[in-house]
Design a protein around this motif. Sequence first.
Motif, PDB file in Angstrom:
ATOM      1  N   CYS A 255     -33.128 111.415  35.804  1.00 47.18           N
ATOM      2  CA  CYS A 255     -33.674 110.896  34.551  1.00 47.18           C
ATOM      3  C   CYS A 255     -33.898 109.383  34.703  1.00 47.18           C
ATOM      4  N   PRO A 256     -35.115 108.885  34.420  1.00 45.87           N
ATOM      5  CA  PRO A 256     -35.345 107.448  34.584  1.00 45.87           C
ATOM      6  C   PRO A 256     -34.626 106.605  33.532  1.00 45.87           C
ATOM      7  N   PHE A 257     -34.176 107.210  32.449  1.00 43.71           N
ATOM      8  CA  PHE A 257     -33.569 106.434  31.361  1.00 43.71           C
ATOM      9  C   PHE A 257     -32.059 106.283  31.551  1.00 43.71           C
ATOM     10  N   CYS A 258     -31.355 107.399  31.800  1.00 42.76           N
ATOM     11  CA  CYS A 258     -29.902 107.286  31.985  1.00 42.76           C
ATOM     12  C   CYS A 258     -29.524 107.460  33.457  1.00 42.76           C
ATOM     13  N   GLU A 259     -30.518 107.759  34.293  1.00 39.76           N
ATOM     14  CA  GLU A 259     -30.362 107.902  35.745  1.00 39.76           C
ATOM     15  C   GLU A 259     -29.445 109.064  36.132  1.00 39.76           C
ATOM     16  N   SER A 260     -29.277 110.010  35.202  1.00 39.16           N
ATOM     17  CA  SER A 260     -28.475 111.199  35.502  1.00 39.16           C
ATOM     18  C   SER A 260     -29.213 112.101  36.494  1.00 39.16           C
ATOM     19  N   GLN A 261     -28.426 112.746  37.373  1.00 39.71           N
ATOM     20  CA  GLN A 261     -29.005 113.724  38.302  1.00 39.71           C
ATOM     21  C   GLN A 261     -28.431 115.106  38.022  1.00 39.71           C
ATOM     22  N   ASP A 262     -27.854 115.249  36.861  1.00 37.47           N
ATOM     23  CA  ASP A 262     -27.169 116.477  36.488  1.00 37.47           C
ATOM     24  C   ASP A 262     -28.218 117.554  36.170  1.00 37.47           C
TER      25      ASP A 262
END
Length: 272
Positions: free
Chosen positions: A204-211
Amino acid sequence: MNTDIQRYALTMPQYQETLICLQRILDFQASLADRIEPGLRIEPSAARAKLRAGLPLFAGEFLPIPVSLFQEALADLRPLLPAGETGQVALDRLLASSQLAPMQIETWLTELIADSAACVQRLADDTSSHPSTLAFLLNTALSPFLDSFAAAYREQVESVDWRRGMCPMCGSEPWMARLAHKDGRRILACPLCRTEWGFDRLRCPFCESQDQPLLRHFTVDDDEAHRVDCCDRCQRYIKTVDERVSDRPANLLVEDVITAHLDLLAREQGYV
Ligand SMILES: [Zn+2]
Ligand SMILES: [Zn+2]
């Protein structure tokens, strides 16, 4: 006239009026760009050091935007906008705001680069306007300036392995994305300085999650060329154009207009 605008005005008549408005804005920005002098000077070694440290290049820099030309640009923009709260009324309130007084503009611009969301929200509170309307007005008038400053540093950004979701030049959040025609690489685009940069497909580019279970996307009406990537961790979304499906390079300003129905759907599902 822009060929993408011409094409979509015929095939998607529901967006014709907005596309005509976009063409007027593109013409306005092109003539404003002709009047802008490249004025930002950052030493190449300092620029590289900043980018390698994960800091946007413009952070903490003085942006040499001539106040009078910026104010003129806002005034020239007025007749191109629709009447009402989402256009001329919002612009009039912005022009009347004390934050845009000549003495304040330089401070305000520095704050915009430091934290654009907070800065736009504060201006929105001050002018009783919707943040998205204000962001549109400011991006429209400021883009030609920041695009011109960014142009000199684009090669440097490409040579540095920038891995963040925010724009490497001005620090803005990405506005749209595309999957590149030649290799499917995910490219994010900045709404303010028009810089584009590569980013992981599954992050996710906003929270940088890779989940992965929290990251999903949807399309509508069998239109696989346009999709919405959403994150269930931070509830943000970004529209993406798959150039491998559309089979041409995307003009994201135009693609943004003709996918307004995707914004509505994403917001209906609770994403922002
Ligand atoms: Zn930017
Ligand atoms: Zn997220």
